[in-house]
Design a protein around this motif. Sequence first.
Motif, PDB file in Angstrom:
ATOM      1  N   GLN A   1      49.929  36.544  39.383  1.00 36.72           N
ATOM      2  CA  GLN A   1      48.755  36.229  40.163  1.00 36.72           C
ATOM      3  C   GLN A   1      48.128  34.967  39.587  1.00 36.72           C
ATOM      4  OE1 GLN A   1      49.021  38.366  42.788  1.00 36.72           O
ATOM      5  NE2 GLN A   1      47.078  39.404  42.528  1.00 36.72           N
TER       6      GLN A   1
ATOM      7  N   THR B   1      46.465  44.271  40.603  1.00 38.16           N
ATOM      8  CA  THR B   1      46.770  43.536  41.829  1.00 38.16           C
ATOM      9  C   THR B   1      45.463  43.133  42.490  1.00 38.16           C
ATOM     10  OG1 THR B   1      46.781  45.432  43.352  1.00 38.16           O
ATOM     11  CG2 THR B   1      48.842  44.968  42.176  1.00 38.16           C
ATOM     12  N   ALA B   2      45.525  42.114  43.318  1.00 42.73           N
ATOM     13  CA  ALA B   2      44.326  41.649  44.006  1.00 42.73           C
ATOM     14  C   ALA B   2      43.782  42.700  44.962  1.00 42.73           C
ATOM     15  CB  ALA B   2      44.636  40.362  44.765  1.00 42.73           C
ATOM     16  N   SER B   3      44.652  43.553  45.479  1.00 44.55           N
ATOM     17  CA  SER B   3      44.243  44.564  46.456  1.00 44.55           C
ATOM     18  C   SER B   3      43.772  45.864  45.817  1.00 44.55           C
ATOM     19  CB  SER B   3      45.415  44.878  47.395  1.00 44.55           C
ATOM     20  OG  SER B   3      46.522  45.360  46.651  1.00 44.55           O
TER      21      SER B   3
ATOM     22  N   ARG C   1      38.111  43.594  36.680  1.00 43.62           N
ATOM     23  CA  ARG C   1      38.083  42.138  36.814  1.00 43.62           C
ATOM     24  C   ARG C   1      36.643  41.640  36.915  1.00 43.62           C
ATOM     25  NH1 ARG C   1      40.086  41.682  41.507  1.00 43.62           N
ATOM     26  NH2 ARG C   1      42.285  41.729  40.932  1.00 43.62           N
TER      27      ARG C   1
ATOM     28  N   SER D   1      44.655  36.772  34.606  1.00 43.29           N
ATOM     29  CA  SER D   1      44.975  37.811  35.565  1.00 43.29           C
ATOM     30  C   SER D   1      46.475  37.810  35.823  1.00 43.29           C
ATOM     31  CB  SER D   1      44.218  37.569  36.867  1.00 43.29           C
ATOM     32  OG  SER D   1      44.426  38.631  37.761  1.00 43.29           O
TER      33      SER D   1
ATOM     34  N   ASP E   1      49.555  40.338  51.083  1.00 41.15           N
ATOM     35  CA  ASP E   1      48.751  40.598  49.889  1.00 41.15           C
ATOM     36  C   ASP E   1      49.429  41.581  48.941  1.00 41.15           C
ATOM     37  OD1 ASP E   1      46.251  40.019  48.580  1.00 41.15           O
ATOM     38  OD2 ASP E   1      45.627  42.074  49.023  1.00 41.15           O
TER      39      ASP E   1
ATOM     40  N   GLY F   1      51.421  41.007  44.603  1.00 45.50           N
ATOM     41  CA  GLY F   1      51.168  41.655  43.334  1.00 45.50           C
ATOM     42  C   GLY F   1      52.317  42.501  42.832  1.00 45.50           C
TER      43      GLY F   1
ATOM     44  N   ALA G   1      37.546  45.241  46.796  1.00 44.84           N
ATOM     45  CA  ALA G   1      38.996  45.257  47.003  1.00 44.84           C
ATOM     46  C   ALA G   1      39.380  45.687  48.414  1.00 44.84           C
ATOM     47  CB  ALA G   1      39.650  46.191  45.980  1.00 44.84           C
TER      48      ALA G   1
ATOM     49  N   ARG H   1      37.122  42.706  51.414  1.00 44.72           N
ATOM     50  CA  ARG H   1      38.220  41.745  51.319  1.00 44.72           C
ATOM     51  C   ARG H   1      39.235  41.905  52.447  1.00 44.72           C
ATOM     52  NH1 ARG H   1      43.075  41.376  48.463  1.00 44.72           N
ATOM     53  NH2 ARG H   1      43.535  39.264  47.713  1.00 44.72           N
TER      54      ARG H   1
ATOM     55  N   ASN I   1      31.610  38.648  41.421  1.00 46.02           N
ATOM     56  CA  ASN I   1      32.804  37.938  40.966  1.00 46.02           C
ATOM     57  C   ASN I   1      32.489  36.505  40.573  1.00 46.02           C
ATOM     58  OD1 ASN I   1      35.350  39.706  41.327  1.00 46.02           O
ATOM     59  ND2 ASN I   1      34.169  40.106  43.184  1.00 46.02           N
TER      60      ASN I   1
END
Length: 414
Positions: free
Chosen positions: A16, A38-40, A48, A60, A156, A160, A238, A242, A265
């Motif tokens: 990432q 993971t971003a999701s 994070r 990350s 997405d 990840g 998340a 998003r 964030n």
Amino acid sequence: DRADRTLPCLVSRARQGSFNMTHATDAPATRPWRLYGTASSLYTAKARSYLIKQGVPFESCAAGESHFRNEIVPRISRWIIPVVEHDDGAIVQDGSDIIAHFESKGPTRYPAYPNTPLHALIGQIFEFFGGEGLLRPAMHYRWNFDAVNRDFLSVDFPLGLAPTGAPPELKAGIFEMASARMRSAMASFGVSQETIPTVEVAYAEFLRLFEAHLEGSPYLLGGRPTIGDYGLIAPLHAHLGRDPYPATIMKRTAYRVWRWTERMNATAQDAGEYGRPPEELFPADAVPATLKALLRFIAEDYLPEVRAYVAFTNAWLAERPDLAPGTNGLDRPQERRIGEVEFVWRGHSVRVGVVPYRLYLLQKVQDVAERASPADRADMHALLTETGLSDLLTLQTSRRVERVNNLEVWGDLK
């Protein structure tokens, strides 16, 4: 979103983007920590956000990295995120434990645990509710709106989990497997065709209440984030802030909530629209009416599930009087659920999985009260009685949930 907790590691290596973080002194960042997730991921979002707000230098990293699969997963006994790893090899798994780890090293830029009794209690309640009590809308709004969400999620998720340079068919296969598992898991959170209209009404009510509260302060308890904010950011960033479909709902109906997800964030206070308020909590341990309204929402929306969880768990433990301390009583210790329980939620009979980790977070609420003076405990009880949440202080299992070697296990009999 138990993908964060149970999804098998399917891939060899992925990366990432990294955050180029610095301490408040503007010293050059060395980034000795790596955050695997993971971003999701709902639970990665919690960790994070904390690292960003505290100015902890970190990189990350995707959970699909071969190092995560080959080196970290064997050490933590299961595929689960988030995990932070230090250059010296130290690792900490679980968002709540990650926050506790860094707070114990203090001082931190924005102390996560308030030092006044009511704020300390409220912070833990929202950590508990945020990560666990908002799973119904999080799951529903991610997986039941393919016409809007699917194109986004199908890119997405593999970012990840898929290897760098993986062919499109492999990425598609990874997404389909993850998607199928999560859609199947929705039922275990109480999402069904019968409950969906009520899930949407309840979530709209929560957004309205949180939006009203944020009119007066940039964070849950005033001018800086606390543990309650980190609990809430997990689903509200998340999934709900998003993913395309719920993000549009949030932006259209609860702009201040959406701005709060951005703020959570950002490295600084990021509250210019409030006139750059002091980075302090509400004075004199105050609890505004808008915050009491949110607590009443939790009492209606989540307390019935907590009661059912505790009752089921005590019955389950009573059937296992010889369960050794330090074990979880499961054939596969890396599993998380001990069974299912049925209860009535907003007029619907729903059946959900029982996960002892939730009781671990409930204990943190009760531990705040246990450490308090008699006078402070009386104030806590008065607040929770007023808002319908007094049961949170008495709903206890016959054995504590402990975390040993990154697994939830049972302590000694009380």
